[in-house]
Write a protein that holds these residues in place. Sequence first.
Motif, PDB file in Angstrom:
ATOM      1  N   LYS A  65       0.867  -1.175   0.000  1.00 41.51           N
ATOM      2  CA  LYS A  65       0.000   0.000   0.000  1.00 41.51           C
ATOM      3  C   LYS A  65       0.903   1.223   0.000  1.00 41.51           C
ATOM      4  CE  LYS A  65      -3.798  -1.726   2.832  1.00 41.51           C
ATOM      5  NZ  LYS A  65      -4.497  -1.553   4.111  1.00 41.51           N
ATOM      6  N   SER A  66       0.540   2.229  -0.797  1.00 38.80           N
ATOM      7  CA  SER A  66       1.364   3.433  -0.813  1.00 38.80           C
ATOM      8  C   SER A  66       0.617   4.589  -1.464  1.00 38.80           C
ATOM      9  CB  SER A  66       2.671   3.181  -1.566  1.00 38.80           C
ATOM     10  OG  SER A  66       2.413   3.069  -2.941  1.00 38.80           O
ATOM     11  N   THR A  67       1.287   5.729  -1.454  1.00 38.13           N
ATOM     12  CA  THR A  67       0.767   6.889  -2.165  1.00 38.13           C
ATOM     13  C   THR A  67       1.047   6.715  -3.650  1.00 38.13           C
ATOM     14  OG1 THR A  67       2.852   8.053  -1.810  1.00 38.13           O
ATOM     15  CG2 THR A  67       1.106   8.416  -0.186  1.00 38.13           C
ATOM     16  N   ILE A  68       0.533   7.609  -4.461  1.00 42.46           N
ATOM     17  CA  ILE A  68       0.616   7.490  -5.917  1.00 42.46           C
ATOM     18  C   ILE A  68       2.045   7.592  -6.446  1.00 42.46           C
ATOM     19  CG2 ILE A  68      -0.115   8.566  -8.080  1.00 42.46           C
ATOM     20  CD1 ILE A  68      -2.642   9.465  -6.613  1.00 42.46           C
ATOM     21  N   ASP A  69       2.911   8.355  -5.800  1.00 38.59           N
ATOM     22  CA  ASP A  69       4.257   8.582  -6.336  1.00 38.59           C
ATOM     23  C   ASP A  69       5.241   7.430  -6.095  1.00 38.59           C
ATOM     24  OD1 ASP A  69       4.025   9.232  -3.652  1.00 38.59           O
ATOM     25  OD2 ASP A  69       5.727  10.596  -3.696  1.00 38.59           O
ATOM     26  N   VAL A  70       4.962   6.540  -5.162  1.00 32.94           N
ATOM     27  CA  VAL A  70       5.881   5.441  -4.847  1.00 32.94           C
ATOM     28  C   VAL A  70       6.049   4.459  -6.016  1.00 32.94           C
ATOM     29  CG1 VAL A  70       6.290   3.470  -3.321  1.00 32.94           C
ATOM     30  CG2 VAL A  70       5.584   5.655  -2.367  1.00 32.94           C
TER      31      VAL A  70
END
Length: 95
Positions: A65-70
């Motif tokens: 799970k992560s933010t869009i930029d990862v």
Amino acid sequence: MRKYELMYIVKTDLEEEKRNQLLNKVTGIIETNGEVENVDEWGTRKLAYEIEKLTEGYYVLINFKSTIDVPKEVERNLRISDSVIRHMIFNMEEK
């Protein structure tokens, strides 16, 4: 945060230590702005078709799970690595 699935294939002649370093690098990038849910090393498997004159590869599957930029940063690092044959990141939609 969004759920993603990353599959990458590395060359089989790569030493175990270097494979682990690559895995640690990828999980480290993910953990900067996200969390690794599962790492599944499938091991050496036959490729569906020949890639760069190779017929086998070492498969690794990571759910995170992560933010869009990862995912963009992970993809950039995998693209410049000489030991990675192929990689793909999927956005896993929750329903």
